[in-house]
Design a protein around this motif. Structure first.
Motif, PDB file in Angstrom:
ATOM      1  N   GLN A 111     -34.235  13.644 -45.388  1.00  0.00           N
ATOM      2  CA  GLN A 111     -34.841  12.192 -44.566  1.00  0.00           C
ATOM      3  C   GLN A 111     -34.334  11.211 -45.064  1.00  0.00           C
ATOM      4  O   GLN A 111     -34.226  10.040 -44.558  1.00  0.00           O
ATOM      5  N   ALA A 112     -35.111  10.896 -46.250  1.00  0.00           N
ATOM      6  CA  ALA A 112     -35.229   9.383 -46.906  1.00  0.00           C
ATOM      7  C   ALA A 112     -33.627   9.247 -47.442  1.00  0.00           C
ATOM      8  O   ALA A 112     -33.080   8.013 -46.724  1.00  0.00           O
ATOM      9  N   ASP A 113     -33.168  10.268 -47.650  1.00  0.00           N
ATOM     10  CA  ASP A 113     -31.355   9.910 -47.622  1.00  0.00           C
ATOM     11  C   ASP A 113     -31.242   9.515 -45.900  1.00  0.00           C
ATOM     12  O   ASP A 113     -30.068   8.450 -46.733  1.00  0.00           O
ATOM     13  N   LEU A 114     -31.079   9.471 -45.762  1.00  0.00           N
ATOM     14  CA  LEU A 114     -30.717   8.848 -44.263  1.00  0.00           C
ATOM     15  C   LEU A 114     -31.330   7.749 -43.452  1.00  0.00           C
ATOM     16  O   LEU A 114     -30.194   6.747 -43.516  1.00  0.00           O
ATOM     17  N   ASP A 115     -32.501   7.861 -44.199  1.00  0.00           N
ATOM     18  CA  ASP A 115     -33.435   6.428 -44.051  1.00  0.00           C
ATOM     19  C   ASP A 115     -31.961   5.347 -44.550  1.00  0.00           C
ATOM     20  O   ASP A 115     -31.873   4.013 -43.827  1.00  0.00           O
ATOM     21  N   ARG A 116     -32.284   5.737 -46.270  1.00  0.00           N
ATOM     22  CA  ARG A 116     -31.843   5.079 -46.574  1.00  0.00           C
ATOM     23  C   ARG A 116     -29.912   4.050 -46.228  1.00  0.00           C
ATOM     24  O   ARG A 116     -29.751   3.255 -46.517  1.00  0.00           O
ATOM     25  N   GLU A 117     -29.017   5.252 -46.447  1.00  0.00           N
ATOM     26  CA  GLU A 117     -28.081   5.609 -45.148  1.00  0.00           C
ATOM     27  C   GLU A 117     -28.068   4.281 -44.169  1.00  0.00           C
ATOM     28  O   GLU A 117     -27.502   3.362 -43.498  1.00  0.00           O
ATOM     29  N   ARG A 118     -29.312   4.658 -43.958  1.00  0.00           N
ATOM     30  CA  ARG A 118     -29.310   4.217 -41.791  1.00  0.00           C
ATOM     31  C   ARG A 118     -30.046   2.026 -42.330  1.00  0.00           C
ATOM     32  O   ARG A 118     -29.051   1.005 -41.726  1.00  0.00           O
ATOM     33  N   PHE A 119     -30.734   2.214 -43.368  1.00  0.00           N
ATOM     34  CA  PHE A 119     -31.302   0.513 -43.644  1.00  0.00           C
ATOM     35  C   PHE A 119     -30.512   0.162 -44.525  1.00  0.00           C
ATOM     36  O   PHE A 119     -31.231  -1.264 -44.500  1.00  0.00           O
TER      37      PHE A 119
END
Lengths: 206, 129
Positions: free
Chosen positions: A4-12
């Motif tokens: 999830q953290a990777d996804l968040d980083r990608e998103r934000f």
């Protein structure tokens, strides 16, 4: 494996942060400072507008102001504005010597302006028309004195920048500083238009 | 600011983003026009007041008009104000300031003028105790 953290980083977080070169917001920030300075002068103009006719039995503008002297003073400031413009043009062309020369001339015109203003002030005080004489003179000295103080600090700043340019040359940081001072210097000339019109010329019409 | 590639002050190269270096420095021609206009716009009000060819009221209105025009001239030719500088934020800050200044000046003068006109004379104030 994507957490999830990777996804968040990608998103934000953008892979590459938007590029803000050093000092890119300085000019806007300095402009906003000048606008706040403009408000200070507006309040002093308003004070003068309200108190400018309260002579308390003392002398009025007609007896005190010397228009030819004010005209000379105005031309000093106007000339210093154009010579600062030439300094900026020399800076754009990367000519350090010419920039320094024009800055020095600008400083001399600024000093001439200050000298004439101080002569006028001392003359007024000598005649018994000091700031404590009447509300008119209090507001006059506050308004014109604040402008003169700005010019004084402008000259201090100008000398500081001349030393900076001498030591480090026309590096981007110094160019930015010179552009800030350019705004400051021309801004003071704009304020002076208000001073000579509303204080001196309108004063003579009363 | 940055080492832009436009060495000269002429020609508006179409970089709509960020700052325009040539806009920020002006051109020799721009400074000359601004200076000449300023000289004229300064000389006329001084002449109007020193020679007094017109009635007082007309003179007052005229010199205020000249001051306003000269301020605009300085803004354009010396301070290089335009709608695009700093992405339009400079002109927004300027317009906001002008509005505040106009409100503060006209409000102060209006309120204080009426207060002066309606206040009881000073001699009576001293006898009120």
């Amino acid at each position: 494996m994507t957490t999830q953290a990777d996804l968040d980083r990608e998103r934000f977080h953008l892979d590459e942060e938007p590029h803000h070169p050093e000092g890119s917001s300085t000019m806007l920030g300095f402009w906003i400072y000048l606008m706040s300075d403009c408000l200070i002068f507006a309040m002093l103009f308003a004070t003068y507008g309200v108190l400018g006719t309260s002579y308390a039995g003392g002398p009025g503008p007609k007896e005190l102001f010397d228009l030819p002297l004010v005209a000379v003073n105005t031309s000093m400031l106007l000339l210093s504005s154009i010579t600062y413009g030439f300094a900026m043009l020399a800076m754009t062309d990367g000519k350090r010597g010419a920039t320094q020369g024009w800055l020095a001339i600008t400083g001399l015109f600024g000093l001439a302006f200050l000298g004439i203003e101080l002569y006028e002030f001392s003359h007024l005080i000598h005649e018994g028309a000091g700031p404590q004489t009447s509300a008119f003179l209090s507001s006059f000295f506050t308004l014109v004195g604040t402008h003169g103080l700005h010019v004084t600090f402008g000259i201090v700043w100008l000398v500081t920048l001349m030393v900076q340019v001498q030591v480090k040359g026309l590096i981007p940081a110094n160019r930015r500083r010179l552009m800030c001072l350019s705004l400051f210097w021309h801004f003071l000339d704009v304020i002076w238009i208000g001073v000579f019109t509303f204080v001196y010329l309108m004063g003579m019409l009363r | 600011m940055s080492a832009d590639t436009h060495p000269d002050a002429h020609g508006h190269v179409g970089d709509g983003h960020g700052h325009d270096d040539e806009e920020a420095h002006g051109s020799r021609k721009g400074y000359a026009i601004g200076f000449l206009l300023s000289v004229v716009l300064t000389a006329i009000p001084f002449w109007l007041v020193m020679a007094r060819p017109l009635a007082t009221q007309a003179t007052a209105l005229l010199i205020m008009a000249f001051a306003a025009v000269q301020m605009v001239v300085h803004m354009i030719f010396f301070l290089h104000m335009n709608r695009r500088a700093e992405g339009g934020w400079s002109i927004m800050a300027l317009l906001f300031t002008v509005v505040i200044v106009l409100i503060a000046l006209s409000g102060s003068l209006w309120v204080m003028y009426h207060m002066n006109a309606n206040m009881m004379p000073m001699q009576d104030m001293s006898r009120m105790e």
